[in-house]
Design an enzyme around this catalytic site. Structure first.
Site, PDB file in Angstrom:
ATOM      1  N   GLU A 265      34.644   0.358  29.741  1.00 21.89           N
ATOM      2  CA  GLU A 265      34.105  -0.066  31.038  1.00 21.89           C
ATOM      3  C   GLU A 265      34.970  -1.159  31.663  1.00 21.89           C
ATOM      4  O   GLU A 265      34.989  -1.319  32.876  1.00 21.89           O
ATOM      5  CB  GLU A 265      32.661  -0.564  30.848  1.00 21.89           C
ATOM      6  N   HIS A 286      37.909  14.186   7.198  1.00 25.02           N
ATOM      7  CA  HIS A 286      37.794  15.616   6.927  1.00 25.02           C
ATOM      8  C   HIS A 286      37.627  16.424   8.211  1.00 25.02           C
ATOM      9  O   HIS A 286      37.426  17.629   8.168  1.00 25.02           O
ATOM     10  CB  HIS A 286      36.622  15.868   5.973  1.00 25.02           C
ATOM     11  N   LYS A 400      25.739   7.521  39.634  1.00 21.57           N
ATOM     12  CA  LYS A 400      24.389   7.023  39.936  1.00 21.57           C
ATOM     13  C   LYS A 400      23.988   7.401  41.356  1.00 21.57           C
ATOM     14  O   LYS A 400      22.845   7.774  41.608  1.00 21.57           O
ATOM     15  CB  LYS A 400      24.336   5.502  39.785  1.00 21.57           C
TER      16      LYS A 400
HETATM   17  O1  PA5 Z   1      28.453  -4.049  31.055  1.00 18.15           O
HETATM   18  C1  PA5 Z   1      27.694  -3.759  31.964  1.00 18.15           C
HETATM   19  O2  PA5 Z   1      27.556  -4.459  32.977  1.00 18.15           O
HETATM   20  C2  PA5 Z   1      26.820  -2.517  31.883  1.00 18.15           C
HETATM   21  O3  PA5 Z   1      27.126  -1.753  30.778  1.00 18.15           O
HETATM   22  C3  PA5 Z   1      25.363  -2.905  31.829  1.00 18.15           C
HETATM   23  O4  PA5 Z   1      25.163  -3.731  30.723  1.00 18.15           O
HETATM   24  C4  PA5 Z   1      24.446  -1.699  31.709  1.00 18.15           C
HETATM   25  O5  PA5 Z   1      24.708  -0.810  32.740  1.00 18.15           O
HETATM   26  C5  PA5 Z   1      22.988  -2.116  31.771  1.00 18.15           C
HETATM   27  O6  PA5 Z   1      22.719  -2.815  32.942  1.00 18.15           O
HETATM   28  P1  PA5 Z   1      21.307  -3.454  33.256  1.00 18.15           P
HETATM   29  O7  PA5 Z   1      21.046  -4.513  32.245  1.00 18.15           O
HETATM   30  O8  PA5 Z   1      21.405  -4.033  34.645  1.00 18.15           O
HETATM   31  O9  PA5 Z   1      20.293  -2.365  33.154  1.00 18.15           O
END
Ligand code: PA5
Length: 409
Positions: A265, A286, A400
């Protein structure tokens, strides 16, 4: 914690120095996302509140449901999956899937249990935790009255969010999700700390691991975080654009998932990034082992190795069965596992796979603190070396938008 490199190598000196410069300049480049740089600041003074709540829960409940997805659950899950919950509450992970089957399984697991819940949702807009919170809230409200609910539920989100208002309306403890920290950098905030403490694990040792790594990173360039970031970026121009985190301790699988989220990410943007994957050995040797040894030379392999695995499991004597395994008699599985690890490292590195080996003393809270801080620091400077912003995630908004359109949001 030690870090060694094997196989194809590059001179990392200049790039490690560059990492040090980029690290110092992070505050000049980014505002409002660097609250994690100091582990103590990241806790925002909530360590005592976390300990008290965890102790209270452990005194009357047996199961904690943690509702959260991505950065809102991976760090705690990494620690708890590896270290277990012998001295604390059983943990059920929810809010991380949209599968009806999974949700049904979660509700089945909760039957007959004394349940408490920690909901972690930074913006409280994410579909998985938001929808699961609704289901689990209804389920719990069917079993507990408002007073019981008040002590059984903790909400963690951004101050001022709808989740915050709901905490006030319902009398739940609200532990804020620190504003200047993105989800995947929250290992040392209440997001990570409360589930870990509720599981009966030692959050002081965990924080100490983070703090010790933090001072190493801040005191010069010769630290595992910068050397690792330099190594993976030095290899990239030679076509090594995929990295696999591996371990001969399968209990690190959730750590690997946390690592994959952190780097995936943070780095995968603007057409750049090293693709993060993981495998658990020796099982995956394996399957994927053939690809690593014989496939295209584009894989970097990062081992998480353990000095003392705490095991004591000798292979028993058996002189009658003639099963062909007499050569293992009396050998401990720790020795056998080490032999497999050393052999794999030799075969892969000599076969042209650049390998990095992080070695921790033990699988404990302290090691997790060290690893998490080292990887977060490495990720921040690695993203800078790549020329991307390691703190945003615009890319995940695309799916999304169309999903919300289909669902009529
Ligand atoms: O690193 C990030 O920002 C994302 O992976 C969020 O942690 C994830 O999308 C969850 O977000 P939220 O806590 O707003 O639901």
């Amino acid at each position: 914690m030690k870090l060694h490199f094997h196989g194809p190598a590059a001179d990392l000196h200049a790039m490690t120095a560059q990492c040090s410069t980029l690290w110092r300049k992070l505050p000049e480049c980014y505002e409002g996302v660097l609250g994690w740089l100091d582990c103590t600041a990241a806790t925002e003074g909530y360590v005592q509140a976390v300990k008290e709540k965890a102790a209270q829960w452990r005194s009357f409940a047996d199961t904690l449901v943690v509702v959260g997805v991505g950065g809102s659950n991976q760090a705690a899950r990494g620690v708890i999956d590896a270290l277990g919950t012998e001295n604390g509450l059983e943990i059920v992970w929810a809010g991380n899937t949209l599968s009806a089957w999974e949700l049904q399984k979660i509700l089945e697991r909760l039957k007959g249990k004394s349940v408490v819940m920690h909901v972690i949702a930074k913006n409280f807009e994410t579909l998985e935790p938001g929808s699961h919170y609704r289901v689990l809230r209804n389920w719990m409200e069917g079993r507990y009255d408002a007073r019981e609910m008040a002590r059984r539920v903790v909400l963690t989100g951004t101050e001022g969010s709808r989740l915050h208002e709901m905490a006030k309306e319902r009398g739940h403890l609200f532990l804020p999700f620190p504003k200047p920290i993105g989800g995947r950098y929250t290992a040392f905030t209440v997001v990570g700390l409360l589930p870990i403490a509720a599981a009966g694990l030692d959050i002081d040792r965990y924080l100490q691991g983070g703090l010790d790594m933090q001072s190493l990173v801040n005191n010069g360039e010769d630290n595992p975080a910068f050397r690792y970031a330099a190594w993976r970026n030095a290899m990239l121009p030679n076509g090594f654009d995929t990295e696999m985190l591996v371990s001969f301790e399968p209990r690190f699988e959730r750590l690997a998932r946390w690592w994959r989220q952190l780097f995936g990410e943070s780095e995968g943007k603007d057409g750049k990034g090293i693709f993060p994957a993981y495998s658990m050995y020796s099982e995956d040797l394996h399957s994927i082992g053939q690809y690593v040894q014989g496939g295209p030379r584009r894989l970097l392999e990062t081992f998480i190795s353990v000095q003392d695995d705490g095991g004591n499991m000798p292979v028993p004597l058996d002189r009658t069965s003639r099963d062909g395994f007499d050569y293992l008699e009396g050998r401990d599985f720790t020795f056998i596992n080490r032999a497999a690890e050393a052999a794999t490292l030799k075969a892969h590195s000599e076969g042209g796979v650049p390998c990095a080996v992080f070695t921790v003393d033990k699988v404990d809270e302290y090691a997790f603190g060290q690893l998490y801080y080292a990887f977060m620091a490495a990720c921040a400077v690695s993203g800078r070396l790549l020329g991307v912003n390691p703190f945003d995630q615009e890319g995940v908004e695309a799916y999304k938008r169309s999903m919300f359109a289909i669902l009529g949001k």
